[in-house]
Write a protein that holds these residues in place. Structure first.
Motif, mmCIF file in Angstrom:
data_model
loop_
_atom_site.group_PDB
_atom_site.id
_atom_site.type_symbol
_atom_site.label_atom_id
_atom_site.label_comp_id
_atom_site.label_asym_id
_atom_site.label_seq_id
_atom_site.Cartn_x
_atom_site.Cartn_y
_atom_site.Cartn_z
ATOM 1 N N GLY A 123 0.777 -1.221 0.000
ATOM 2 C CA GLY A 123 0.000 0.000 0.000
ATOM 3 C C GLY A 123 0.812 1.275 0.000
ATOM 4 N N HIS A 124 2.108 1.178 0.316
ATOM 5 C CA HIS A 124 2.963 2.362 0.340
ATOM 6 C C HIS A 124 3.968 2.345 -0.810
ATOM 7 C CE1 HIS A 124 1.629 4.035 4.293
ATOM 8 N NE2 HIS A 124 1.128 2.813 4.346
ATOM 9 N N PHE A 125 3.792 1.403 -1.773
ATOM 10 C CA PHE A 125 4.592 1.390 -2.993
ATOM 11 C C PHE A 125 3.911 2.235 -4.063
ATOM 12 C CE2 PHE A 125 6.707 -3.089 -2.500
ATOM 13 C CZ PHE A 125 7.402 -2.626 -1.402
ATOM 14 N N PHE A 185 -10.568 0.380 6.478
ATOM 15 C CA PHE A 185 -9.138 0.673 6.461
ATOM 16 C C PHE A 185 -8.852 1.495 5.199
ATOM 17 C CE2 PHE A 185 -4.828 -1.846 6.004
ATOM 18 C CZ PHE A 185 -4.120 -0.668 5.954
ATOM 19 N N VAL A 186 -8.700 2.811 5.368
ATOM 20 C CA VAL A 186 -8.298 3.687 4.272
ATOM 21 C C VAL A 186 -6.775 3.737 4.281
ATOM 22 C CG1 VAL A 186 -8.412 6.019 3.314
ATOM 23 C CG2 VAL A 186 -10.439 5.018 4.409
ATOM 24 N N GLU A 187 -6.162 3.087 3.308
ATOM 25 C CA GLU A 187 -4.705 2.938 3.296
ATOM 26 C C GLU A 187 -4.008 4.195 2.800
ATOM 27 O OE1 GLU A 187 -2.099 1.981 4.411
ATOM 28 O OE2 GLU A 187 -1.394 0.138 3.447
ATOM 29 N N ALA A 188 -2.899 4.495 3.456
ATOM 30 C CA ALA A 188 -1.930 5.510 3.045
ATOM 31 C C ALA A 188 -2.474 6.928 2.911
ATOM 32 C CB ALA A 188 -1.243 5.076 1.742
ATOM 33 N N VAL A 213 6.781 2.778 8.876
ATOM 34 C CA VAL A 213 7.992 3.589 8.992
ATOM 35 C C VAL A 213 8.592 3.772 7.605
ATOM 36 C CG1 VAL A 213 10.282 3.753 10.008
ATOM 37 C CG2 VAL A 213 8.399 2.760 11.333
ATOM 38 N N GLY A 214 8.754 5.032 7.197
ATOM 39 C CA GLY A 214 9.261 5.321 5.863
ATOM 40 C C GLY A 214 8.191 5.326 4.790
ATOM 41 N N ALA A 236 2.300 -2.815 11.092
ATOM 42 C CA ALA A 236 2.320 -4.133 10.452
ATOM 43 C C ALA A 236 3.713 -4.758 10.451
ATOM 44 C CB ALA A 236 1.786 -4.033 9.020
ATOM 45 N N ASN A 237 4.733 -3.956 10.234
ATOM 46 C CA ASN A 237 6.060 -4.531 10.028
ATOM 47 C C ASN A 237 7.154 -3.887 10.874
ATOM 48 O OD1 ASN A 237 5.148 -6.361 8.038
ATOM 49 N ND2 ASN A 237 5.092 -4.697 6.556
ATOM 50 N N ALA A 238 6.775 -3.174 11.931
ATOM 51 C CA ALA A 238 7.779 -2.523 12.760
ATOM 52 C C ALA A 238 8.749 -3.535 13.375
ATOM 53 C CB ALA A 238 7.115 -1.700 13.854
#
Length: 240
Positions: A123-125, A185-188, A213-214, A236-238
């Motif tokens: 979702g952040h790509f 869930f509204v992503e990004a 993060v990032g 999710a991935n911290a």
């Protein structure tokens, strides 16, 4: 504890005003650590699973079989409510029905489905896209109809912010609630103002915010997000 009891308790917990800090797990070991540290719920991250299990980026490489296997091993490891990232549901509405039935049997408490095209991207790509609204709505309707435990929750994620703008993302989220979504869930979202607007524009249904993060979304403290009205604050991935 039986899964239907876990699901019932999770639904009741989300009805409270106090938010839940939701850590991501990539496997059963990390889920066990999350439980031992006293968190209230765990999130099986599709990105985390892809990263650790396949050594690949989050570009839709994991299959339903692999996600179901990890869901089952995490359920055997902990009685925490388990939110499972099911990506796009692996196809059309019939595929989504099969996905929900499979993950419910494996031990999911909530199943996240998104409106991206297949294969999906993180979702952040950059470079992601979403399906037509009619197809996205069909996925959520099929998911809501497929569950056998009424307390299994369907989380509807939209990635439309990146391609169609914030207003389109909110409109999709509103439609998904009409279609039976229990969590939205509204992503990004890309600004503090957008983050604030999500619970304001979508009252009466639990909202999840994803802090990467990032990533594209500003990192905000848990207490501030709780005060805004979010029910789930996902990292999710911290842990990776």
């Amino acid at each position: 504890m039986l899964n239907h009891e876990i699901n019932k308790a999770f639904r009741a917990r989300l009805a409270q005003e106090k938010a839940i800090l939701l850590p991501g797990a990539a496997n059963a070991l990390s889920a066990r650590i999350i439980a031992d540290l006293g968190f209230e719920a765990v999130y099986l991250s599709g990105a985390g699973l892809t990263n650790t299990y396949l050594g690949m980026p989050d570009l839709g490489f994991v299959s339903l079989t692999e996600i179901a296997q990890h869901t089952a091993t995490i359920r055997d490891t902990t009685d925490l409510p388990l939110v499972v990232d099911a990506d796009t549901g692996f196809g059309n509405a019939l595929s989504v029905r099969h996905t929900v039935r499979t993950l419910e049997r494996a031990g999911a408490s909530a199943i996240q489905l998104e409106d991206q095209v297949c294969p999906k991207r993180c979702g952040h790509f950059a470079g992601k896209d979403v399906v037509e609204l009619s197809e996205a709505r069909a996925r959520i309707k099929a998911a809501a109809d497929a569950r056998q435990d009424p307390n299994l929750m369907i989380m509807a994620r939209t990635d439309a912010r990146a391609t169609q703008g914030f207003e389109a993302a909110i409109e999709r989220a509103q439609a998904f609630v009409e279609d039976g979504a229990d969590i939205v869930f509204v992503e990004a979202p890309e600004s503090l103002d957008e983050i604030r607007e999500i619970p304001r524009r979508l009252p009466g249904v639990p909202q999840l915010v994803n802090l990467v993060v990032g990533g594209r979304t500003p990192i905000i403290g848990f207490e501030e997000l709780e005060a805004m009205g979010f029910s789930l604050v996902l990292y999710a991935n911290a842990a990776l």
